[in-house]
Design a protein around this motif. Structure first.
Motif, PDB file in Angstrom:
ATOM      1  N   GLY A 250     -10.542   8.854 -10.939  1.00 55.92           N
ATOM      2  CA  GLY A 250      -9.475   8.583  -9.975  1.00 55.92           C
ATOM      3  C   GLY A 250      -9.237   7.087  -9.856  1.00 55.92           C
ATOM      4  O   GLY A 250      -9.656   6.294 -10.713  1.00 55.92           O
ATOM      5  N   TYR A 251      -8.565   6.696  -8.782  1.00 56.27           N
ATOM      6  CA  TYR A 251      -8.215   5.293  -8.573  1.00 56.27           C
ATOM      7  C   TYR A 251      -8.465   4.903  -7.124  1.00 56.27           C
ATOM      8  O   TYR A 251      -8.386   5.731  -6.213  1.00 56.27           O
ATOM      9  N   ILE A 252      -8.729   3.605  -6.929  1.00 52.94           N
ATOM     10  CA  ILE A 252      -8.712   3.005  -5.593  1.00 52.94           C
ATOM     11  C   ILE A 252      -7.530   2.052  -5.556  1.00 52.94           C
ATOM     12  O   ILE A 252      -7.388   1.194  -6.440  1.00 52.94           O
ATOM     13  N   PHE A 253      -6.684   2.205  -4.546  1.00 53.90           N
ATOM     14  CA  PHE A 253      -5.513   1.351  -4.405  1.00 53.90           C
ATOM     15  C   PHE A 253      -5.594   0.568  -3.101  1.00 53.90           C
ATOM     16  O   PHE A 253      -5.813   1.145  -2.037  1.00 53.90           O
ATOM     17  N   MET A 254      -5.418  -0.743  -3.221  1.00 57.35           N
ATOM     18  CA  MET A 254      -5.180  -1.585  -2.055  1.00 57.35           C
ATOM     19  C   MET A 254      -3.685  -1.885  -2.079  1.00 57.35           C
ATOM     20  O   MET A 254      -3.186  -2.513  -3.016  1.00 57.35           O
ATOM     21  N   ILE A 255      -2.964  -1.428  -1.052  1.00 56.74           N
ATOM     22  CA  ILE A 255      -1.501  -1.445  -1.095  1.00 56.74           C
ATOM     23  C   ILE A 255      -0.949  -2.343   0.012  1.00 56.74           C
ATOM     24  O   ILE A 255      -1.418  -2.306   1.153  1.00 56.74           O
ATOM     25  N   GLN A 256       0.068  -3.141  -0.346  1.00 58.03           N
ATOM     26  CA  GLN A 256       0.726  -3.987   0.651  1.00 58.03           C
ATOM     27  C   GLN A 256       2.116  -4.374   0.142  1.00 58.03           C
ATOM     28  O   GLN A 256       2.413  -4.220  -1.043  1.00 58.03           O
ATOM     29  N   PRO A 257       2.961  -4.883   1.024  1.00 59.02           N
ATOM     30  CA  PRO A 257       4.340  -5.191   0.613  1.00 59.02           C
ATOM     31  C   PRO A 257       4.493  -6.510  -0.141  1.00 59.02           C
ATOM     32  O   PRO A 257       5.581  -6.834  -0.586  1.00 59.02           O
ATOM     33  N   ASP A 258       3.406  -7.306  -0.297  1.00 55.71           N
ATOM     34  CA  ASP A 258       3.512  -8.563  -1.052  1.00 55.71           C
ATOM     35  C   ASP A 258       2.371  -8.647  -2.050  1.00 55.71           C
ATOM     36  O   ASP A 258       1.436  -7.858  -2.029  1.00 55.71           O
ATOM     37  N   SER A 259       2.452  -9.628  -2.951  1.00 56.69           N
ATOM     38  CA  SER A 259       1.496  -9.715  -4.058  1.00 56.69           C
ATOM     39  C   SER A 259       0.327 -10.650  -3.783  1.00 56.69           C
ATOM     40  O   SER A 259      -0.492 -10.898  -4.664  1.00 56.69           O
ATOM     41  N   GLU A 260       0.211 -11.184  -2.573  1.00 56.91           N
ATOM     42  CA  GLU A 260      -0.851 -12.134  -2.249  1.00 56.91           C
ATOM     43  C   GLU A 260      -2.106 -11.400  -1.784  1.00 56.91           C
ATOM     44  O   GLU A 260      -2.316 -11.164  -0.600  1.00 56.91           O
ATOM     45  N   PHE A 261      -2.962 -11.061  -2.734  1.00 57.25           N
ATOM     46  CA  PHE A 261      -4.237 -10.424  -2.399  1.00 57.25           C
ATOM     47  C   PHE A 261      -5.321 -11.486  -2.303  1.00 57.25           C
ATOM     48  O   PHE A 261      -5.349 -12.436  -3.094  1.00 57.25           O
ATOM     49  N   GLY A 262      -6.215 -11.330  -1.346  1.00 52.25           N
ATOM     50  CA  GLY A 262      -7.292 -12.290  -1.155  1.00 52.25           C
ATOM     51  C   GLY A 262      -8.199 -12.365  -2.371  1.00 52.25           C
ATOM     52  O   GLY A 262      -8.328 -11.419  -3.140  1.00 52.25           O
ATOM     53  N   ALA A 263      -8.877 -13.529  -2.504  1.00 49.70           N
ATOM     54  CA  ALA A 263      -9.727 -13.739  -3.677  1.00 49.70           C
ATOM     55  C   ALA A 263     -10.853 -12.710  -3.756  1.00 49.70           C
ATOM     56  O   ALA A 263     -11.254 -12.303  -4.848  1.00 49.70           O
TER      57      ALA A 263
END
Length: 511
Positions: free
Chosen positions: A218-231
């Motif tokens: 399967g998959y784990i998704f971290m989803i948000q409306p912008d592309s700035e994911f923390g380091a």
């Protein structure tokens, strides 16, 4: 952290040359070498920084980053090393320290996750903690798009996603997006987390695969409306994936991709998901079903627990019918089995099933045939009903087909206030009363004659009667009741009437 990984990270930020890796070792600490440093006790799990390595006359540390080294003799003794430029020295020390500290934090996070699972907090609780740290929303899905766990509260305020999380299934648009990516050649990211955009839903997601034994689970998704994911988000998802693999998935006795998907799908269908949702999940996960199939339920006469069923009986049934579409559900093993074009089950499989039922004290129910897998719950009910009614009717044998109990199923669904005996042919109460007055057995004779399909030889055999005696009773029955036993319409009326009679007798519902 391995020396090679540390160098790879540093190389991405500054120029590193003369890299040697002779014995790639784990690093747990950093130290700077000064003229006052005692190197006689240097450790192999420490990364040492020095500006001029020429000063290392005696012991040379195993892990070393340096600026200069004029001595070829010293250089030849390097095990793991890299050279950096002078103006990058302090930056390298600071960066390496940050990287190592982050590694410590991630290791602490991993340990924390393990403790949370052992303490019963569950996967959703872990995801909620990670989502809080990242300020994002996280879901875990299987290959069909079923949401196995999600962070709460769900921060992403997309109405479609919010509704889908409540229903336990990813939005169709998102799953179609993932399905297209899976099918595109050369577009298969590795195991490390990666960022993509779902243009259909205008969302960015950080994704990590969950695999075990080289099988994509399967998959784990971290989803948000912008592309700035923390380091830290990338490593966080990797750790969640690793934790699940080493704990939750480790204890599943059926971990292959298809068996898991089939099991989840069939269970969810029996638990009430809609046919539309089932059809979408089957399509997305690319599950296949036989063109013609039946549902088989197998129930132990003496129940010893679900573990016993799954470990012993279920594999034998899967082997007999060569299927992986099976589950343990409500104290029964449920299988979807393929049948021939004429909708029959091969005799050799039925014989093996009969042997297994005899050896392990099992009862089996078989549904009518069907072709649409989304109709599975309907046909499961048929198979279950065949088992239940066979017990209530004291039927002989261990394998029962729904087609033999369909009429009884109709009767079983009628409200009790209906006085079913009133729907029987009037000859039945007439003959019963005649027998009571004259001490004869005409009612039982007509009943046996009807239940044998109006076969005189079989009736005489079952009632231990001479054929002439049976003929006499047959004539007497027609005389008393005024019916013609050669009339097809009368035969039909008597057939359903005695079926009602048998049902009432076994269910003690005589009016």
């Amino acid at each position: 952290m391995l020396f090679s990984k540390m160098i790879a990270i540093l190389s991405g930020k500054l120029k590193a040359e003369q890299i040697t890796i002779g014995n790639n070792s784990q690093i747990y600490e950093l130290k700077e070498i000064t003229p006052e440093s005692d190197l006689s006790k240097c450790k192999n799990d420490v990364l040492y920084f020095v500006r001029d390595a020429t000063c290392l006359k005696g012991t040379v540390p195993q892990n070393l980053i340096y600026v200069e080294c004029a001595s070829d003799e010293v250089r030849r003794r390097f095990v793991n090393s890299a050279q950096i430029e002078s103006d990058c020295y302090q930056t390298a020390v600071t960066l390496a320290n940050d990287v190592l500290n982050r590694a410590y934090r991630m290791q602490a996070l991993y340990s924390s996750m393990l403790h949370m699972i052992l303490d019963g907090k569950g996967v959703s609780g872990i995801l909620s903690d990670i989502a809080d740290r990242a300020g994002s929303s996280i879901v875990i899905i299987d290959m069909s798009g079923k949401i196995l766990a999600n962070s709460a509260p769900f921060r992403l305020q997309d109405p479609l996603w919010v509704q889908s999380v409540k229903q336990g299934y990813c939005p169709t648009e998102f799953m179609e997006h993932i399905r297209k990516l899976r099918r595109e050649k050369g577009n298969q990211p590795g195991s490390d987390p990666y960022v993509r955009v779902c243009e259909e839903m205008q969302l960015f997601y950080l994704c990590s695969k969950i695999t075990r034994n080289d099988t994509l689970f399967g998959y784990i998704f971290m989803i948000q409306p912008d592309s700035e994911f923390g380091a830290d988000s990338y490593e966080m998802l990797s750790i969640v994936s690793r934790t699940l693999t080493e704990t939750t998935l480790k204890h599943q006795n059926k971990i292959t991709l298809h068996s898991h998907l089939y099991g989840e799908m069939l269970t969810d269908m029996l638990n009430g998901i809609s046919e539309k949702q089932a059809a979408t999940r089957i399509h997305v996960s690319e599950l296949t079903f036989p063109p013609y199939m039946r549902v088989l339920t197998v129930k132990p006469l003496y129940y010893h627990g679900e573990v016993s069923l799954a470990a012993s009986i279920q594999p034998q049934l899967e082997n007999i019918f060569q299927v992986e579409q099976s589950i343990v559900y409500q104290k029964s093993i449920v299988l979807i089995i393929g049948v021939k074009k004429d909708r029959t089950i091969p005799p050799e499989q039925l014989e093996l099933l009969k042997t297994l039922c005899t050896q392990d004290y099992l009862l089996a129910g078989i549904s009518n045939s069907f072709s649409d897998p989304t109709k599975f719950p309907e046909y499961y009910r048929q198979a279950e009903k065949a088992v239940i009614l066979s017990q209530r009717m004291d039927a002989d044998g261990l394998i029962h087909s729904y087609e033999d109990y369909a009429f009884f199923d109709i009767l079983d669904h009628l409200p009790e206030e209906l006085r079913l005996m009133h729907y029987c042919h009037p000859s039945l109460p007439l003959l019963r009363e005649y027998d009571r007055q004259k001490d004869t057995k005409l009612y039982e004779t007509l009943r046996t004659y009807t239940l044998t399909g109006f076969n005189q030889n079989k009736t005489a055999e079952l009632l231990f009667l001479h054929r002439n005696t049976l003929n006499y009773r047959r004539q007497k029955i027609m005389q008393i009741s005024g019916i013609d036993l050669d009339d097809p319409q009368i035969k039909f009326l008597l057939s359903y009437s005695f079926a009602i009679d048998l049902f009432l007798e076994k269910n003690t519902l005589y009016s």
